[in-house]
Motif scaffolding. Structure first.
Motif, short mmCIF file in Angstrom:
data_model
loop_
_atom_site.label_atom_id
_atom_site.label_comp_id
_atom_site.label_asym_id
_atom_site.label_seq_id
_atom_site.Cartn_x
_atom_site.Cartn_y
_atom_site.Cartn_z
N TYR A 34 51.44 54.77 76.30
CA TYR A 34 51.23 55.91 75.42
C TYR A 34 51.74 55.52 74.04
N VAL A 35 51.14 56.11 73.01
CA VAL A 35 51.68 55.98 71.66
C VAL A 35 52.50 57.24 71.38
N ILE A 36 53.75 57.02 70.96
CA ILE A 36 54.61 58.16 70.64
C ILE A 36 55.02 58.08 69.17
N ARG A 37 55.21 59.26 68.56
CA ARG A 37 55.73 59.33 67.19
C ARG A 37 57.18 59.77 67.27
N LEU A 38 58.06 58.94 66.76
CA LEU A 38 59.49 59.26 66.76
C LEU A 38 59.80 60.30 65.69
N ASP A 39 60.97 60.88 65.75
CA ASP A 39 61.36 61.86 64.75
C ASP A 39 61.46 61.24 63.36
N SER A 40 61.60 59.95 63.30
CA SER A 40 61.64 59.25 62.01
C SER A 40 60.26 59.12 61.39
N THR A 44 55.03 54.00 68.08
CA THR A 44 55.14 52.80 68.89
C THR A 44 54.53 53.06 70.26
N ALA A 45 54.07 52.00 70.91
CA ALA A 45 53.49 52.11 72.25
C ALA A 45 54.57 51.89 73.29
N VAL A 46 54.59 52.73 74.32
CA VAL A 46 55.63 52.63 75.35
C VAL A 46 55.00 52.87 76.71
#
Length: 249
Positions: A34-40, A44-46
């Protein structure tokens, strides 16, 4: 393995909280990603094994005031949520103001905000005073809530003027059935006359009074604004030099 969808809030076991922005997809190196968007703001793909779901807070609770899309009636949630046998949709039981019930889907409900309950010290306008003796005498008058007894038929004891009079006097108090909080004006009623506390008033000797409210007390001072409840005289003292005429210049 837990499946996620775009928009889900998740927790990554190393990178912290994030949001799913793409996926799932097959990685060129094997496995699902999955691609996730961090709070920053970085993405990134995880792998899904590093993610755990962050439960969303419930949308509704028993006792909430709602409207339904179909009937457009107001009511309260009295049971639920339940999962329908047909399609797996969540639904609640709503009791409308006429005592009847319906079971709309959760998606068709809109939660209504409710005003903060009236409390001691609030300035209020009387909507309904009491039935029978002196009924209607106080409707429309503005006062301060002195006591609240929710179990009483007349739950609000309202103090008018400076509260120095006997029960039922213009500057006394009265138990009322329905009141509304006053937010649109700062006024004070004395002997049936309502005064604008943001204005100045001239007495019969020509002195100009400035008034101010401190809690449930109103005080006046000649020539300038009072700074606290001890800086001046009670309103009834100034009224004794009446009639008070509003200064317009």
């Amino acid at each position: 393995m837990t499946e996620f969808k775009v928009g889900d809030r998740v927790h990554h076991d190393v990178r912290g909280d994030a949001e799913i922005t793409y996926g799932p997809f097959d990685s060129p190196w094997g496995g699902t990603r999955y691609v996730i968007r961090l709070d920053s703001g970085k993405e990134t793909a995880v792998s899904p094994g590093t993610l755990s779901a962050i439960p969303e807070p419930p949308k509704f609770a028993i006792g909430d005031k709602v409207t339904t899309r179909a009937s457009r009636q107001e009511g309260r949630l009295v049971a639920g949520p339940f999962v329908s046998r047909f399609g797996g949709r969540r639904f609640w039981v709503v009791e409308s103001t006429d005592g009847k019930h319906e079971a709309p889907s959760e998606e068709s409900l809109t939660k209504l905000s409710e005003p903060e309950p009236v409390k001691v010290g609030d300035r209020v306008r009387v909507v309904k005073d009491s039935d029978g003796y002196r009924a209607g005498q106080y409707i429309g008058r503005v006062g301060v809530v002195a006591e609240v007894e929710p179990r009483n038929e007349l739950p609000y004891k309202v103090r008018f003027g400076d509260g120095s009079g006997f029960h039922g006097d213009p500057d006394g108090h009265w138990w009322c059935e329905v009141v509304e909080r006053v937010t649109d004006e700062d006024t004070y009623t004395h002997n049936g006359v309502t005064y604008d506390l943001s204005a100045k008033y001239r007495d019969r000797d020509g002195d100009v009074w400035h008034f101010a409210r401190f809690g449930d007390k109103v005080v006046g001072l000649i020539g300038r604004d009072p700074v606290d409840e001890h800086d001046g005289d009670p309103f009834r003292f100034a009224a004794g030099y009446g009639p008070l005429t509003r200064v317009t210049d």
